[in-house]
Motif scaffolding. Structure first.
Motif, mmCIF file in Angstrom:
data_model
loop_
_atom_site.group_PDB
_atom_site.id
_atom_site.type_symbol
_atom_site.label_atom_id
_atom_site.label_comp_id
_atom_site.label_asym_id
_atom_site.label_seq_id
_atom_site.Cartn_x
_atom_site.Cartn_y
_atom_site.Cartn_z
ATOM 1 N N PRO A 1 0.793 -1.230 0.000
ATOM 2 C CA PRO A 1 0.000 0.000 0.000
ATOM 3 C C PRO A 1 0.826 1.282 0.000
ATOM 4 O O PRO A 1 0.376 2.303 -0.501
ATOM 5 C CB PRO A 1 -0.835 -0.111 1.278
ATOM 6 N N ALA A 2 2.031 1.247 0.540
ATOM 7 C CA ALA A 2 2.844 2.466 0.604
ATOM 8 C C ALA A 2 3.725 2.667 -0.626
ATOM 9 O O ALA A 2 4.412 3.679 -0.734
ATOM 10 C CB ALA A 2 3.714 2.449 1.857
ATOM 11 N N ALA A 3 3.697 1.737 -1.566
ATOM 12 C CA ALA A 3 4.547 1.846 -2.755
ATOM 13 C C ALA A 3 4.067 2.960 -3.676
ATOM 14 O O ALA A 3 2.893 3.022 -4.020
ATOM 15 C CB ALA A 3 4.561 0.523 -3.509
ATOM 16 N N PRO A 4 4.967 3.870 -4.069
ATOM 17 C CA PRO A 4 4.574 4.952 -4.980
ATOM 18 C C PRO A 4 4.232 4.421 -6.371
ATOM 19 O O PRO A 4 4.733 3.369 -6.780
ATOM 20 C CB PRO A 4 5.804 5.853 -5.041
ATOM 21 N N ILE B 1 -3.853 5.745 3.798
ATOM 22 C CA ILE B 1 -4.409 4.928 2.715
ATOM 23 C C ILE B 1 -5.561 4.083 3.240
ATOM 24 O O ILE B 1 -6.626 4.014 2.620
ATOM 25 C CB ILE B 1 -3.315 4.070 2.057
ATOM 26 N N ARG B 2 -5.368 3.443 4.386
ATOM 27 C CA ARG B 2 -6.440 2.622 4.972
ATOM 28 C C ARG B 2 -7.662 3.465 5.302
ATOM 29 O O ARG B 2 -8.799 3.032 5.076
ATOM 30 C CB ARG B 2 -5.933 1.908 6.214
ATOM 31 N N ALA B 3 -7.451 4.650 5.847
ATOM 32 C CA ALA B 3 -8.579 5.534 6.159
ATOM 33 C C ALA B 3 -9.324 5.917 4.887
ATOM 34 O O ALA B 3 -10.562 5.943 4.862
ATOM 35 C CB ALA B 3 -8.085 6.778 6.893
ATOM 36 N N TRP B 4 -8.569 6.205 3.824
ATOM 37 C CA TRP B 4 -9.212 6.550 2.548
ATOM 38 C C TRP B 4 -10.030 5.362 2.040
ATOM 39 O O TRP B 4 -11.165 5.516 1.599
ATOM 40 C CB TRP B 4 -8.184 6.963 1.502
ATOM 41 N N ARG C 1 -1.818 12.879 -2.695
ATOM 42 C CA ARG C 1 -2.573 13.639 -1.681
ATOM 43 C C ARG C 1 -2.448 12.943 -0.335
ATOM 44 O O ARG C 1 -2.293 13.589 0.704
ATOM 45 C CB ARG C 1 -4.033 13.769 -2.078
ATOM 46 N N LEU C 2 -2.512 11.626 -0.354
ATOM 47 C CA LEU C 2 -2.358 10.854 0.877
ATOM 48 C C LEU C 2 -0.919 10.919 1.370
ATOM 49 O O LEU C 2 -0.660 10.992 2.577
ATOM 50 C CB LEU C 2 -2.804 9.411 0.653
ATOM 51 N N TRP C 3 0.035 10.908 0.446
ATOM 52 C CA TRP C 3 1.462 11.051 0.776
ATOM 53 C C TRP C 3 1.692 12.372 1.517
ATOM 54 O O TRP C 3 2.328 12.404 2.566
ATOM 55 C CB TRP C 3 2.269 11.004 -0.517
ATOM 56 N N LEU C 4 1.157 13.456 0.955
ATOM 57 C CA LEU C 4 1.329 14.772 1.571
ATOM 58 C C LEU C 4 0.646 14.836 2.935
ATOM 59 O O LEU C 4 1.202 15.381 3.890
ATOM 60 C CB LEU C 4 0.794 15.860 0.638
ATOM 61 N N ALA C 5 -0.546 14.272 3.049
ATOM 62 C CA ALA C 5 -1.251 14.252 4.333
ATOM 63 C C ALA C 5 -0.452 13.458 5.371
ATOM 64 O O ALA C 5 -0.364 13.861 6.542
ATOM 65 C CB ALA C 5 -2.650 13.664 4.158
#
Length: 122
Positions: free
Chosen positions: A10-13, A56-59, A73-77
């Protein structure tokens, strides 16, 4: 030192043919800020990864069925979350800066900051 980016999970760009993909200039800047701050010792990479995965999980949990996924957007948050937790920046500062940037006309990546008068690059 270099950020140990995930290749999968999930964290992979986003990537294309192994290369990082950025749809807009601000995405590459957000990416670069996170990597630079990590390299400067502002936070650990596992700390950032955990914040990104949480975002990501919250989204995934709260997004509407047809809502578009915006990785950066999630990266920046996640970066904001880590910096607020580390007291490097306050929530009020993030909110004020976000509002300031939101008032800018679309497509204007560079202009003078109304508060400081300096050239502004988000």
């Amino acid at each position: 030192m270099s950020a140990p980016l995930d290749i999968e999970g999930p964290a992979a760009p986003p990537r294309s043919n192994g290369e990082l993909v950025f749809a807009e200039p601000w995405e590459s800047r957000a990416f670069g800020m996170a990597v630079s701050l990590y390299e400067a010792g502002a936070f650990t990479w596992p700390e950032f990864q955990a914040a990104l995965i949480a975002r990501i999980r919250a989204w995934e949990t709260t997004s509407a069925p047809k809502e578009s996924y915006h990785y950066y957007r999630l990266w920046l948050a996640a970066l904001e979350d880590v910096l607020v937790r580390r007291c490097a920046v306050s929530t009020d500062e993030v909110t004020a800066r976000t509002r300031s940037l939101a008032r800018r006309p679309s497509g204007h990546d560079h202009r003078d900051d109304p508060v400081t008068g300096r050239a502004d690059v988000p």
